[in-house]
Design a protein around this motif. Structure first.
Motif, PDB file in Angstrom:
ATOM      1  N   ASP A 119       0.845  -1.193   0.000  1.00 13.25           N
ATOM      2  CA  ASP A 119       0.000   0.000   0.000  1.00 13.25           C
ATOM      3  C   ASP A 119       0.883   1.246   0.000  1.00 13.25           C
ATOM      4  OD1 ASP A 119      -2.343   1.481   0.015  1.00 13.25           O
ATOM      5  OD2 ASP A 119      -2.454   1.541   2.197  1.00 13.25           O
ATOM      6  N   GLY A 120       0.733   2.076  -1.009  1.00 18.97           N
ATOM      7  CA  GLY A 120       1.517   3.297  -1.126  1.00 18.97           C
ATOM      8  C   GLY A 120       2.801   3.128  -1.916  1.00 18.97           C
ATOM      9  N   LYS A 127       1.976   5.406  -7.979  1.00 18.67           N
ATOM     10  CA  LYS A 127       1.655   4.964  -6.624  1.00 18.67           C
ATOM     11  C   LYS A 127       0.379   4.126  -6.625  1.00 18.67           C
ATOM     12  CE  LYS A 127       0.717   6.849  -2.047  1.00 18.67           C
ATOM     13  NZ  LYS A 127       0.503   8.068  -1.282  1.00 18.67           N
ATOM     14  N   THR A 129      -2.619   1.877  -4.378  1.00 21.83           N
ATOM     15  CA  THR A 129      -3.286   1.687  -3.093  1.00 21.83           C
ATOM     16  C   THR A 129      -3.822   0.267  -3.067  1.00 21.83           C
ATOM     17  OG1 THR A 129      -5.370   2.549  -3.935  1.00 21.83           O
ATOM     18  CG2 THR A 129      -3.932   4.104  -2.809  1.00 21.83           C
TER      19      THR A 129
END
Length: 145
Positions: A119-120, A127, A129
Motif C-alpha cells: 500500500d503506497g 503509486k 493503493t
C-alpha cells in the motif's frame, strides 16, 4: 325498445369495480412485502473486517499504471505468498489496463502482508493503493425511539 327500470344501478358516487386481466391480477403472495429481503449467512467472526471469498482472500490494487503487464503485477505481489488468481482488466477500446487489479491469495496472512507492504508503493512510477476487496458490513446499530 324494452327497458327494465327495476334493474339496480350503481350509485353515482360509487365507482364500479373493474376486473383486472393479465399478470398481477390475482393475489398469489409473490409481492406481499417480501421484496428486498434476502437471506444472510452467519459470520464466523464477530469483528468487522475482510470477508473471505469462496476460494481465498481477495485484495484490490488501484492505481495500476495503464501500461503495466500482468507479469509486472504478479512479480510485485508474488513475494508475499502464492497467488491463486490475478485479474488485470483491460479497456476494450484502448487495450490498456483499466487501473486496478484483483489478486487472490490462499491465506489471510499472505493477503495482509501484501496489503501492509504494497500500500503506497510505486509500480512503473505510479503509486498504488491496496485494500481488501470484500469487507463484512458493520453491525447494524438500531436506534430506539
Amino acid at each position: 325498445m324494452d327497458v327494465d327500470y327495476d334493474e339496480e344501478l350503481p350509485d353515482e358516487g360509487v365507482k364500479a369495480s373493474r376486473r383486472i386481466k393479465g399478470r398481477g391480477a390475482e393475489d398469489d403472495g409473490r409481492y406481499a412485502g417480501k421484496s428486498g429481503m434476502f437471506e444472510k449467512m452467519p459470520y464466523d467472526e464477530d469483528d468487522d473486517g475482510p470477508a473471505r471469498s469462496i476460494e481465498g482472500w481477495v485484495i484490490i490494487v488501484s492505481g495500476v499504471h495503464e501500461e503495466a503487464q500482468e507479469d509486472d503485477v504478479f512479480e510485485a505481489f508474488a513475494e508475499f505468498g502464492d497467488i491463486k488468481n490475478l485479474h488485470l482488466n483491460l479497456d476494450r477500446r484502448t487495450g490498456f489496463v483499466k487501473g486496478y487489479a484483483l489478486i487472490e491469495y490462499e491465506t489471510r496472512q499472505e493477503a495482509e502482508a501484501a496489503i501492509k507492504n504494497m500500500d503506497g508503493q510505486a509500480l512503473l512510477d505510479q503509486k498504488m493503493t491496496v485494500h481488501w476487496a470484500f469487507a463484512k458490513p458493520a453491525r447494524e446499530r438500531r436506534r430506539r425511539r
